[in-house]
Design an enzyme around this catalytic site. Structure first.
Site, PDB file in Angstrom:
ATOM      1  N   ASP A 127       0.837  -1.191   0.000  1.00  0.00           N
ATOM      2  CA  ASP A 127       0.000   0.000   0.000  1.00  0.00           C
ATOM      3  C   ASP A 127       0.878   1.250   0.000  1.00  0.00           C
ATOM      4  O   ASP A 127       2.053   1.208   0.384  1.00  0.00           O
ATOM      5  CB  ASP A 127      -0.892   0.030   1.244  1.00  0.00           C
ATOM      6  N   LYS A 155      -3.332   3.649  -3.139  1.00  0.00           N
ATOM      7  CA  LYS A 155      -4.684   4.125  -3.404  1.00  0.00           C
ATOM      8  C   LYS A 155      -4.890   5.455  -2.699  1.00  0.00           C
ATOM      9  O   LYS A 155      -4.486   5.624  -1.550  1.00  0.00           O
ATOM     10  CB  LYS A 155      -5.728   3.125  -2.897  1.00  0.00           C
ATOM     11  N   MET A 206     -10.926   6.835   7.533  1.00  0.00           N
ATOM     12  CA  MET A 206     -11.071   7.480   6.220  1.00  0.00           C
ATOM     13  C   MET A 206     -12.220   8.485   6.205  1.00  0.00           C
ATOM     14  O   MET A 206     -12.990   8.558   5.255  1.00  0.00           O
ATOM     15  CB  MET A 206     -11.296   6.409   5.133  1.00  0.00           C
TER      16      MET A 206
END
Length: 261
Positions: free
Chosen positions: A43, A64, A176
């Site tokens: 990641d 991402k 998030m």
């Protein structure tokens, strides 16, 4: 089940939780897997010091960001499977824990569907690492007997049912959620959470430049804007926030406003 960390076993996948950031929070088993890896698919939020524990491995970033992915999830699954089929030991290195908003379950399904062996090594989830650093107990005998984890950037946020997840005696942890702070605060208040419920934002937990700041729910969106909070960050809603070391930004802001008069 025989451990996939057997060095004689080739062609397999090991999903590894990289923890919240600080390499010191990796498990011993995670470090062992990194030392054996031929390929590390990682990641974007994984600290470079963690990647350096696998100097022999070919690194592939599948970073991402909000609304912009290097590869869609299906392509990541196919990439992992393709490398395993060459006989490689593939470590899929994920921030936090693979099974906490890390899509680890989807990747395990894909690897198993291809008939390949897979193992999961858990990591310290971002919420746990951030809370520990801020001295914020997510549960407490006097203040909270339940804790829930939700994702704050899912589509259809207003249609989701969060009733009962936050309030007296409960702690809500939001991953998030920085970009959606105003909508999150409005949603929680509409669902019955008191506007004066304490809320903390834990930014860049365990990494250089980390911050732990707090306010009241009604001020959450404005505080994030005033303080220019950036991802990655965790939001914690609940009375346990009062016990933390987080800086009370609402009090500081009020004092500044009063002094300016």
């Amino acid at each position: 089940m025989v451990s996939l960390l057997d060095p004689s076993a080739r062609g397999r996948v090991i999903l590894v939780g990289a923890g919240p950031g600080d390499p010191g929070l990796l498990t011993v088993r995670a470090v062992e897997a990194l030392k054996q890896a031929d390929v590390v698919v990682h990641d974007g939020l994984v600290d470079g010091r963690v990647l350096n524990l696998a100097p022999q491995a070919h690194r592939i970033s599948v970073a991402k960001q909000r609304a912009r992915h290097t590869l869609p999830q299906e392509a990541i699954n196919a990439l992992i499977v393709a490398h395993v089929k060459t006989g490689a030991i593939v470590v899929r290195l994920k921030g936090g824990d693979p099974f906490i908003f890390g899509r680890g379950g989807e990747e395990v399904e894909a690897v198993r569907a291809a008939g390949l062996p897979v193992e999961v090594i858990p990591g310290v989830s971002a919420a746990l690492g951030a809370a520990a650093e801020a001295m914020l107990p997510l549960t407490h005998r006097d203040w909270s007997s339940a804790v829930s984890f939700v994702a704050g950037q899912c589509k259809g946020l207003s249609d989701q049912d969060w009733s009962g997840l936050a309030g007296k005696g409960r702690t809500l942890v939001i991953y998030m959620g920085v970009a959606n702070c105003p909508a999150i605060a409005d949603k929680l208040m509409a669902d019955g959470v008191a506007p004066d419920m304490p809320v903390a934002v834990l930014e860049r937990a365990t990494l250089e430049g980390h911050r732990a700041i707090r306010t009241l729910l009604a001020d959450l969106g404005e505080m994030v804007e005033r303080e220019k909070v950036m991802s990655p960050a965790i939001i914690v809603v609940g009375e346990v926030v009062r016990l933390s070391d987080a800086d009370d930004k609402l009090v500081q802001w009020a004092r500044m406003a009063e002094a300016a008069q």
